[in-house]
Design a protein around this motif. Structure first.
Motif, PDB file in Angstrom:
ATOM      1  N   ASP A 147     -21.029  25.250 -48.848  1.00  0.00           N
ATOM      2  CA  ASP A 147     -20.672  24.063 -48.088  1.00  0.00           C
ATOM      3  C   ASP A 147     -22.028  23.681 -47.565  1.00  0.00           C
ATOM      4  OD1 ASP A 147     -20.107  22.416 -46.080  1.00  0.00           O
ATOM      5  OD2 ASP A 147     -18.751  23.667 -44.997  1.00  0.00           O
ATOM      6  N   SER A 148     -22.595  22.774 -48.458  1.00  0.00           N
ATOM      7  CA  SER A 148     -24.005  22.396 -48.278  1.00  0.00           C
ATOM      8  C   SER A 148     -24.292  21.385 -47.235  1.00  0.00           C
ATOM      9  CB  SER A 148     -24.674  21.626 -49.670  1.00  0.00           C
ATOM     10  OG  SER A 148     -23.838  20.485 -49.791  1.00  0.00           O
ATOM     11  N   ARG A 149     -23.429  20.744 -46.521  1.00  0.00           N
ATOM     12  CA  ARG A 149     -23.352  19.901 -45.387  1.00  0.00           C
ATOM     13  C   ARG A 149     -23.614  20.908 -44.166  1.00  0.00           C
ATOM     14  NH1 ARG A 149     -19.625  14.906 -46.124  1.00  0.00           N
ATOM     15  NH2 ARG A 149     -20.395  13.885 -47.922  1.00  0.00           N
ATOM     16  N   ASN A 150     -22.729  21.999 -43.991  1.00  0.00           N
ATOM     17  CA  ASN A 150     -22.718  22.663 -42.875  1.00  0.00           C
ATOM     18  C   ASN A 150     -23.297  24.311 -42.900  1.00  0.00           C
ATOM     19  OD1 ASN A 150     -20.900  20.599 -41.459  1.00  0.00           O
ATOM     20  ND2 ASN A 150     -19.474  21.179 -43.187  1.00  0.00           N
ATOM     21  N   GLY A 151     -23.455  24.549 -44.097  1.00  0.00           N
ATOM     22  CA  GLY A 151     -24.040  25.963 -44.258  1.00  0.00           C
ATOM     23  C   GLY A 151     -25.716  26.345 -44.121  1.00  0.00           C
ATOM     24  N   ASN A 152     -26.066  27.195 -43.653  1.00  0.00           N
ATOM     25  CA  ASN A 152     -27.439  27.830 -43.670  1.00  0.00           C
ATOM     26  C   ASN A 152     -27.562  28.351 -44.726  1.00  0.00           C
ATOM     27  OD1 ASN A 152     -29.902  28.198 -42.845  1.00  0.00           O
ATOM     28  ND2 ASN A 152     -29.146  29.631 -41.328  1.00  0.00           N
ATOM     29  N   TYR A 153     -27.979  27.909 -45.936  1.00  0.00           N
ATOM     30  CA  TYR A 153     -28.515  28.736 -47.327  1.00  0.00           C
ATOM     31  C   TYR A 153     -29.864  28.474 -47.547  1.00  0.00           C
ATOM     32  CZ  TYR A 153     -23.389  27.863 -48.229  1.00  0.00           C
ATOM     33  OH  TYR A 153     -22.118  27.746 -48.230  1.00  0.00           O
ATOM     34  N   PRO A 154     -30.473  29.710 -48.148  1.00  0.00           N
ATOM     35  CA  PRO A 154     -31.889  29.621 -48.606  1.00  0.00           C
ATOM     36  C   PRO A 154     -32.260  28.871 -49.771  1.00  0.00           C
ATOM     37  CG  PRO A 154     -30.743  31.732 -49.371  1.00  0.00           C
ATOM     38  CD  PRO A 154     -30.003  30.748 -48.646  1.00  0.00           C
ATOM     39  N   GLY A 155     -31.987  27.351 -49.415  1.00  0.00           N
ATOM     40  CA  GLY A 155     -32.419  26.340 -50.477  1.00  0.00           C
ATOM     41  C   GLY A 155     -31.062  25.889 -51.282  1.00  0.00           C
ATOM     42  N   ARG A 156     -31.217  24.882 -52.131  1.00  0.00           N
ATOM     43  CA  ARG A 156     -29.906  24.440 -52.891  1.00  0.00           C
ATOM     44  C   ARG A 156     -30.045  25.236 -54.374  1.00  0.00           C
ATOM     45  NH1 ARG A 156     -27.459  20.505 -50.699  1.00  0.00           N
ATOM     46  NH2 ARG A 156     -27.999  19.139 -48.966  1.00  0.00           N
ATOM     47  N   VAL A 157     -28.646  24.903 -54.874  1.00  0.00           N
ATOM     48  CA  VAL A 157     -28.484  25.664 -56.221  1.00  0.00           C
ATOM     49  C   VAL A 157     -29.129  24.461 -57.136  1.00  0.00           C
ATOM     50  CG1 VAL A 157     -27.005  26.397 -57.732  1.00  0.00           C
ATOM     51  CG2 VAL A 157     -26.699  26.826 -55.343  1.00  0.00           C
ATOM     52  N   ILE A 170     -18.873  24.149 -56.633  1.00  0.00           N
ATOM     53  CA  ILE A 170     -17.890  23.637 -55.817  1.00  0.00           C
ATOM     54  C   ILE A 170     -18.588  23.479 -54.471  1.00  0.00           C
ATOM     55  CG2 ILE A 170     -15.678  23.835 -55.020  1.00  0.00           C
ATOM     56  CD1 ILE A 170     -14.878  25.500 -57.143  1.00  0.00           C
ATOM     57  N   ASP A 171     -18.631  22.217 -53.923  1.00  0.00           N
ATOM     58  CA  ASP A 171     -19.253  22.136 -52.746  1.00  0.00           C
ATOM     59  C   ASP A 171     -18.222  21.654 -51.844  1.00  0.00           C
ATOM     60  OD1 ASP A 171     -20.932  21.421 -50.488  1.00  0.00           O
ATOM     61  OD2 ASP A 171     -22.592  20.645 -51.658  1.00  0.00           O
ATOM     62  N   THR A 172     -17.566  22.165 -50.791  1.00  0.00           N
ATOM     63  CA  THR A 172     -16.337  22.039 -50.003  1.00  0.00           C
ATOM     64  C   THR A 172     -16.523  22.150 -48.662  1.00  0.00           C
ATOM     65  OG1 THR A 172     -14.334  21.744 -50.170  1.00  0.00           O
ATOM     66  CG2 THR A 172     -15.060  23.676 -50.780  1.00  0.00           C
ATOM     67  N   LYS A 173     -15.900  21.783 -47.736  1.00  0.00           N
ATOM     68  CA  LYS A 173     -15.941  22.386 -46.107  1.00  0.00           C
ATOM     69  C   LYS A 173     -15.380  23.827 -46.181  1.00  0.00           C
ATOM     70  CE  LYS A 173     -15.453  18.970 -42.836  1.00  0.00           C
ATOM     71  NZ  LYS A 173     -14.800  18.348 -41.724  1.00  0.00           N
ATOM     72  N   LEU A 174     -16.269  24.600 -45.712  1.00  0.00           N
ATOM     73  CA  LEU A 174     -15.917  26.236 -45.505  1.00  0.00           C
ATOM     74  C   LEU A 174     -16.237  26.679 -44.083  1.00  0.00           C
ATOM     75  CD1 LEU A 174     -17.409  27.381 -48.991  1.00  0.00           C
ATOM     76  CD2 LEU A 174     -15.043  27.106 -48.575  1.00  0.00           C
ATOM     77  N   LEU A 175     -17.055  25.804 -43.456  1.00  0.00           N
ATOM     78  CA  LEU A 175     -17.330  26.108 -42.018  1.00  0.00           C
ATOM     79  C   LEU A 175     -16.738  25.410 -41.053  1.00  0.00           C
ATOM     80  CD1 LEU A 175     -20.124  26.867 -43.986  1.00  0.00           C
ATOM     81  CD2 LEU A 175     -20.841  27.746 -41.969  1.00  0.00           C
ATOM     82  N   ASP A 184     -15.533  30.088 -42.228  1.00  0.00           N
ATOM     83  CA  ASP A 184     -14.296  29.978 -41.462  1.00  0.00           C
ATOM     84  C   ASP A 184     -13.236  30.567 -42.602  1.00  0.00           C
ATOM     85  OD1 ASP A 184     -11.653  28.211 -41.451  1.00  0.00           O
ATOM     86  OD2 ASP A 184     -12.289  28.546 -39.681  1.00  0.00           O
ATOM     87  N   PRO A 185     -12.553  31.804 -42.104  1.00  0.00           N
ATOM     88  CA  PRO A 185     -11.937  32.476 -42.894  1.00  0.00           C
ATOM     89  C   PRO A 185     -10.611  31.779 -43.399  1.00  0.00           C
ATOM     90  CG  PRO A 185     -12.048  33.720 -40.965  1.00  0.00           C
ATOM     91  CD  PRO A 185     -12.823  32.485 -40.749  1.00  0.00           C
ATOM     92  N   GLU A 186      -9.962  30.721 -42.665  1.00  0.00           N
ATOM     93  CA  GLU A 186      -8.926  30.077 -43.570  1.00  0.00           C
ATOM     94  C   GLU A 186      -9.608  29.124 -44.736  1.00  0.00           C
ATOM     95  OE1 GLU A 186      -6.450  28.326 -40.173  1.00  0.00           O
ATOM     96  OE2 GLU A 186      -6.291  30.204 -39.092  1.00  0.00           O
ATOM     97  N   ARG A 187     -10.568  28.501 -44.146  1.00  0.00           N
ATOM     98  CA  ARG A 187     -11.025  27.618 -45.232  1.00  0.00           C
ATOM     99  C   ARG A 187     -11.518  28.167 -46.249  1.00  0.00           C
ATOM    100  NH1 ARG A 187     -14.073  22.862 -41.587  1.00  0.00           N
ATOM    101  NH2 ARG A 187     -12.476  22.170 -40.729  1.00  0.00           N
ATOM    102  N   LEU A 188     -12.280  29.221 -46.308  1.00  0.00           N
ATOM    103  CA  LEU A 188     -12.770  30.023 -47.300  1.00  0.00           C
ATOM    104  C   LEU A 188     -11.407  30.650 -48.378  1.00  0.00           C
ATOM    105  CD1 LEU A 188     -15.129  31.189 -48.959  1.00  0.00           C
ATOM    106  CD2 LEU A 188     -14.675  33.203 -47.338  1.00  0.00           C
ATOM    107  N   VAL A 189     -10.521  31.325 -47.629  1.00  0.00           N
ATOM    108  CA  VAL A 189      -9.363  31.776 -48.397  1.00  0.00           C
ATOM    109  C   VAL A 189      -8.633  30.575 -49.182  1.00  0.00           C
ATOM    110  CG1 VAL A 189      -7.025  32.760 -48.220  1.00  0.00           C
ATOM    111  CG2 VAL A 189      -9.078  33.808 -46.691  1.00  0.00           C
ATOM    112  N   SER A 190      -8.594  29.624 -48.395  1.00  0.00           N
ATOM    113  CA  SER A 190      -7.848  28.494 -49.075  1.00  0.00           C
ATOM    114  C   SER A 190      -8.813  27.783 -50.312  1.00  0.00           C
ATOM    115  CB  SER A 190      -7.576  27.216 -47.835  1.00  0.00           C
ATOM    116  OG  SER A 190      -7.208  25.968 -48.674  1.00  0.00           O
ATOM    117  N   ALA A 191     -10.021  27.833 -50.290  1.00  0.00           N
ATOM    118  CA  ALA A 191     -10.887  27.381 -51.407  1.00  0.00           C
ATOM    119  C   ALA A 191     -10.522  28.398 -52.534  1.00  0.00           C
ATOM    120  CB  ALA A 191     -12.301  27.255 -50.893  1.00  0.00           C
TER     121      ALA A 191
END
Length: 196
Positions: A147-157, A170-175, A184-191
């Motif tokens: 989730d590149s818009r909301n996630g705190n990652y060490p750099g981009r892929v 796959i870049d989608t809402k996960l947080l 977010d457990p529900e969003r992650l499981v759904s993805a």
């Protein structure tokens, strides 16, 4: 596995650390140098290289999995450690269902200086080390979920790296808003379930 073994690591500065509790940065001070190689040892006090073999029952479970997920968590002691027993990588490679990497958010004390690209490469290196050379990256990993818009990652892929390896991002809402360090457990499981 049925063996009682310990984790050890050779660090880039040449030192060795034996014992999971010394690697995580939770019970003791965090590592001061990046991990060069993770290994199994039979003795917690000294280096005694060991090999463990995946039990047939667990090989069958991996073979029957509808999806294989490399989850967030302590990168070396929770994720890579489970790839070390002989037979794990082979079982993963022989399963034709989707394989997904969900990278850590925030700071993992075990991943000193690692980016998303180096995390992917390291994950694949341990899987390749556990098998014959006939397997490609795509036998071990098909998707990286972020989730590149909301996630705190060490750099981009790197798109070039993913293309070279045949892996899809796959870049989608996960947080949820305001939680950049936790999926977010529900969003992650759904993805994840959408890929089965």
């Amino acid at each position: 596995v049925n063996d009682n073994l310990h984790l050890g690591a050779e660090l880039e500065d040449g030192s060795r650390v034996i014992g999971q509790h010394r690697l995580t940065g939770k019970e003791q001070a965090p590592l001061s140098s990046p991990v060069k190689q993770l290994f199994l040892t039979a003795d917690e006090q000294r280096l005694a290289p060991a090999r463990a073999r995946l039990r047939k029952k667990n090989r069958n479970l991996i073979g029957q999995a509808e999806l294989i997920c490399y989850p967030p968590g302590s990168f070396y002691t929770s994720l890579v450690a489970n790839l070390l027993p002989v037979g794990v990588a082979e079982a993963v490679a022989n399963n034709d269902n989707p394989k997904i990497y969900v990278p850590n958010l925030g700071h993992d004390p075990e991943q000193i200086g690692m980016t998303l690209d180096s995390s992917i490469k390291t994950l694949l290196r341990y899987l390749h080390e556990g098998t014959e050379s006939k397997y490609t990256a795509n036998h071990f990993l098909n998707f990286v979920l972020v989730d590149s818009r909301n996630g705190n990652y060490p750099g981009r892929v790197s798109a070039a790296l993913l293309e070279e390896l045949g892996i899809q991002l796959i870049d989608t809402k996960l947080l949820r808003k305001g939680s950049a360090d936790h999926y977010d457990p529900e969003r992650l499981v759904s993805a994840l379930l959408s890929l089965t």
